[in-house]
Motif scaffolding. Structure first.
Motif, mmCIF file in Angstrom:
data_model
loop_
_atom_site.group_PDB
_atom_site.id
_atom_site.type_symbol
_atom_site.label_atom_id
_atom_site.label_comp_id
_atom_site.label_asym_id
_atom_site.label_seq_id
_atom_site.Cartn_x
_atom_site.Cartn_y
_atom_site.Cartn_z
ATOM 1 N N SER A 1 0.907 -1.076 -0.003
ATOM 2 C CA SER A 1 0.005 0.048 -0.139
ATOM 3 C C SER A 1 0.817 1.122 -0.092
ATOM 4 C CB SER A 1 -1.067 0.033 1.235
ATOM 5 O OG SER A 1 -0.318 0.394 2.483
ATOM 6 N N GLN A 2 1.993 1.205 0.182
ATOM 7 C CA GLN A 2 2.947 2.339 0.314
ATOM 8 C C GLN A 2 3.851 2.506 -0.827
ATOM 9 O OE1 GLN A 2 2.566 4.360 3.339
ATOM 10 N NE2 GLN A 2 1.132 2.882 3.361
ATOM 11 N N PRO A 3 4.054 3.729 -1.221
ATOM 12 C CA PRO A 3 4.824 3.973 -2.726
ATOM 13 C C PRO A 3 6.256 3.661 -2.730
ATOM 14 C CG PRO A 3 4.593 6.031 -1.409
ATOM 15 C CD PRO A 3 3.616 4.861 -0.781
ATOM 16 N N LYS A 4 6.933 3.598 -1.309
ATOM 17 C CA LYS A 4 8.117 3.329 -1.241
ATOM 18 C C LYS A 4 8.575 2.371 0.176
ATOM 19 C CE LYS A 4 10.616 6.876 -3.742
ATOM 20 N NZ LYS A 4 11.792 8.020 -3.588
ATOM 21 N N LEU A 5 9.380 1.479 -0.151
ATOM 22 C CA LEU A 5 9.764 0.713 1.001
ATOM 23 C C LEU A 5 10.942 1.267 1.761
ATOM 24 C CD1 LEU A 5 9.309 -1.576 2.841
ATOM 25 C CD2 LEU A 5 10.385 -3.254 1.239
ATOM 26 N N THR A 6 10.640 1.816 2.881
ATOM 27 C CA THR A 6 11.867 2.555 3.589
ATOM 28 C C THR A 6 11.692 1.692 5.127
ATOM 29 O OG1 THR A 6 10.086 3.927 4.771
ATOM 30 C CG2 THR A 6 11.276 4.758 2.725
ATOM 31 N N PRO A 7 12.913 1.863 5.682
ATOM 32 C CA PRO A 7 12.869 1.503 6.975
ATOM 33 C C PRO A 7 11.788 1.534 7.784
ATOM 34 C CG PRO A 7 14.921 2.107 6.715
ATOM 35 C CD PRO A 7 14.046 2.690 5.553
ATOM 36 N N GLU A 8 11.260 2.845 7.922
ATOM 37 C CA GLU A 8 9.773 3.238 8.930
ATOM 38 C C GLU A 8 8.898 2.392 8.087
ATOM 39 O OE1 GLU A 8 7.235 6.862 9.822
ATOM 40 O OE2 GLU A 8 8.919 7.371 8.550
ATOM 41 N N VAL A 9 8.634 2.200 7.082
ATOM 42 C CA VAL A 9 7.266 1.402 6.495
ATOM 43 C C VAL A 9 7.484 0.268 6.713
ATOM 44 C CG1 VAL A 9 6.334 0.378 4.111
ATOM 45 C CG2 VAL A 9 6.874 3.004 4.569
ATOM 46 N N PHE A 10 8.574 -0.151 6.591
ATOM 47 C CA PHE A 10 8.953 -1.989 7.112
ATOM 48 C C PHE A 10 8.620 -1.956 8.580
ATOM 49 C CE2 PHE A 10 10.511 -6.049 7.254
ATOM 50 C CZ PHE A 10 10.677 -6.495 5.818
ATOM 51 N N ARG A 11 8.966 -1.191 9.252
ATOM 52 C CA ARG A 11 8.750 -1.757 10.990
ATOM 53 C C ARG A 11 7.265 -1.780 11.080
ATOM 54 N NH1 ARG A 11 13.225 2.246 11.542
ATOM 55 N NH2 ARG A 11 15.112 0.905 12.099
ATOM 56 N N ARG A 12 6.708 -0.289 10.402
ATOM 57 C CA ARG A 12 4.964 -0.197 10.676
ATOM 58 C C ARG A 12 4.441 -1.681 10.011
ATOM 59 N NH1 ARG A 12 2.933 4.849 11.688
ATOM 60 N NH2 ARG A 12 0.977 4.444 10.670
ATOM 61 N N ALA A 13 4.868 -2.209 8.949
ATOM 62 C CA ALA A 13 4.232 -3.335 8.264
ATOM 63 C C ALA A 13 4.214 -4.504 9.281
ATOM 64 C CB ALA A 13 4.938 -3.607 7.122
ATOM 65 N N MET A 14 5.444 -4.560 10.130
ATOM 66 C CA MET A 14 5.484 -5.770 11.054
ATOM 67 C C MET A 14 4.447 -5.679 11.986
ATOM 68 S SD MET A 14 8.494 -7.531 10.377
ATOM 69 C CE MET A 14 9.121 -8.145 12.061
ATOM 70 N N PHE A 15 4.229 -4.366 12.446
ATOM 71 C CA PHE A 15 3.097 -4.011 13.494
ATOM 72 C C PHE A 15 1.770 -4.590 12.970
ATOM 73 C CE2 PHE A 15 4.658 -1.351 17.429
ATOM 74 C CZ PHE A 15 5.952 -1.665 17.163
ATOM 75 N N TYR A 16 1.394 -4.062 11.649
ATOM 76 C CA TYR A 16 0.135 -4.373 11.234
ATOM 77 C C TYR A 16 0.080 -6.029 11.133
ATOM 78 C CZ TYR A 16 -1.441 0.579 10.187
ATOM 79 O OH TYR A 16 -1.774 1.788 10.334
ATOM 80 N N GLY A 17 1.073 -6.633 10.764
ATOM 81 C CA GLY A 17 1.107 -7.983 10.665
ATOM 82 C C GLY A 17 0.706 -8.528 11.882
ATOM 83 N N GLY A 18 1.335 -8.150 13.136
ATOM 84 C CA GLY A 18 0.877 -8.476 14.427
ATOM 85 C C GLY A 18 -0.390 -8.385 14.720
ATOM 86 N N VAL A 19 -1.013 -7.105 14.013
ATOM 87 C CA VAL A 19 -2.397 -6.729 14.381
ATOM 88 C C VAL A 19 -3.378 -7.875 13.646
ATOM 89 C CG1 VAL A 19 -4.209 -4.860 13.750
ATOM 90 C CG2 VAL A 19 -2.109 -4.342 14.576
ATOM 91 N N MET A 20 -3.049 -7.963 12.753
ATOM 92 C CA MET A 20 -4.019 -9.070 11.819
ATOM 93 C C MET A 20 -4.019 -10.435 12.435
ATOM 94 S SD MET A 20 -5.484 -6.673 10.009
ATOM 95 C CE MET A 20 -6.580 -7.734 9.034
ATOM 96 N N GLY A 21 -2.798 -10.670 12.802
ATOM 97 C CA GLY A 21 -2.667 -12.096 13.392
ATOM 98 C C GLY A 21 -3.543 -12.159 14.799
ATOM 99 N N SER A 22 -3.317 -11.137 15.466
ATOM 100 C CA SER A 22 -4.095 -10.853 16.794
ATOM 101 C C SER A 22 -5.372 -11.168 16.832
ATOM 102 C CB SER A 22 -3.805 -9.693 17.663
ATOM 103 O OG SER A 22 -4.108 -8.499 16.876
ATOM 104 N N PHE A 23 -6.133 -10.473 15.630
ATOM 105 C CA PHE A 23 -7.526 -10.629 15.380
ATOM 106 C C PHE A 23 -8.087 -12.076 15.094
ATOM 107 C CE2 PHE A 23 -7.644 -5.826 14.344
ATOM 108 C CZ PHE A 23 -8.393 -5.509 15.651
ATOM 109 N N THR A 24 -7.207 -12.621 14.111
ATOM 110 C CA THR A 24 -7.529 -13.847 13.699
ATOM 111 C C THR A 24 -7.759 -14.969 15.013
ATOM 112 O OG1 THR A 24 -6.133 -13.694 11.618
ATOM 113 C CG2 THR A 24 -6.464 -16.091 12.265
ATOM 114 N N VAL A 25 -6.955 -15.005 15.804
ATOM 115 C CA VAL A 25 -6.847 -15.945 16.863
ATOM 116 C C VAL A 25 -8.151 -15.814 17.878
ATOM 117 C CG1 VAL A 25 -4.654 -16.179 16.850
ATOM 118 C CG2 VAL A 25 -5.597 -14.713 18.384
#
Length: 314
Positions: free
Chosen positions: A256-280
């Motif tokens: 969803s992001q125009p460029k992959l920067t370290p900040e974007v990557f870190r936020r993506a890790m958090f969003y991954g955790g968010v979606m996993g937490s809803f699933t369970v």
């Protein structure tokens, strides 16, 4: 930017201390696609049988997921049966019926050829490699695998690893793949096999990203590893698909992001955790079907709060 995911759409029969369900919608591609669809357009390639109804397909289409790549074959859909007990870190497999999935040969519709992101979910590495070769112009390729392919199909898997920008595996798989118990040393060996970035999932303890040269779009060189937390939950109903949902949230946000920067990557890790937490929180994909973007952002803020020393609620 559109993500093309290739993997399994299946039915799961699951028993946990919180109850049991029979033939609920599951599969790696299903969990991934639903989680990613909250961030970016998703297209799915999989095979299903006669037991996959219009009602099941509506689970995808209601989220705007493109299902033109769903092949309908004569027979029954892939069915997995498992149970969880105790800490629920892993499932005991009670039965696996591959059914139509046994002869799955991914076919890429012409309308999917312009996909900019490709996710190779947990399937035979021969099929993963074939799909990758037919999508030479994608911007980024991310993949998953499991212990079966690591132990019994190492040669074919090695060919896939050379073509990946990002690999997502759990800590046990990282150790099996490299023979290293220490995950830092294991990560270095995995990256030497091809993936620029490695994300190691630790289940209820979060995930760690290891970066190499070429991990980012802005010329930033390799960084120190980054650990993202998991949300402490009082009740886990069904862990099935949590890792695939993490992958969907993570990769969906990246796309969803125009460029992959370290900040974007870190936020993506958090969003991954968010979606996993809803699933369970529910059986199967029930929670992923009903969650709202507002709930996702609220939980993202909670992840920030539990992990940032100077978090002020902004």
């Amino acid at each position: 930017m559109a993500i093309l995911v290739v993997g399994s759409v299946a039915f799961d029969s699951i028993e946990t201390p919180h109850g049991k369900v029979d033939h609920c919608l599951g599969g790696a591609a299903t969990h991934f696609a639903l989680a990613a669809s909250y961030f970016t357009p998703v297209r799915v390639i999989a095979v299903v049988g006669k037991d996959f109804t219009a009602e099941h397909e509506a689970v995808f289409t209601k989220r705007g997921i493109d299902t033109r790549g769903l092949e309908r074959a004569d027979g029954l859909s892939f069915h997995w049966k498992g149970s969880y007990a105790g800490s629920m870190d892993s499932a005991k497999t009670l039965g696996t019926d591959l059914n139509v999935f046994e002869k799955f040969e991914p076919k890429i519709p012409n309308e999917y050829k312009d996909s900019e992101y490709l996710f190779l979910a947990n399937i035979d590495p021969v099929l993963q490699a074939r799909v990758r070769s037919e999508m030479p112009n994608v911007r980024r390729v991310c993949g998953d695998t499991m212990n079966y392919w690591i132990s019994d199909h190492a040669e074919n898997l090695a060919k896939v690893l050379r073509e990946l920008d990002v690999l997502l595996i759990n800590d046990g798989e990282a150790r099996m793949l490299t023979g290293e118990h220490n995950l830092v040393l294991a990560a270095k060996k995995v990256q030497a096999m091809g993936p620029k970035t490695l994300v190691i999932k630790h289940g209820e303890y979060g995930a760690t990203a290891f970066f190499g040269g070429g991990s980012f779009d802005n010329g930033v060189k390799a960084l120190h590893p980054f650990r993202a937390p998991a949300l402490p939950l009082a009740e886990v109903v069904d862990p099935t698909g949590a890792g695939d949902s993490f992958a969907g949230g993570f990769y969906g946000y990246l796309a969803s992001q125009p460029k992959l920067t370290p900040e974007v990557f870190r936020r993506a890790m958090f969003y991954g955790g968010v979606m996993g937490s809803f699933t369970v929180e529910r059986f199967g994909t029930e929670r992923l079907q009903s969650v709202t973007r507002e709930e996702i952002e609220e939980r993202f803020k909670l992840f920030m709060e539990i992990s940032h020393l100077d978090y002020a609620g902004a």
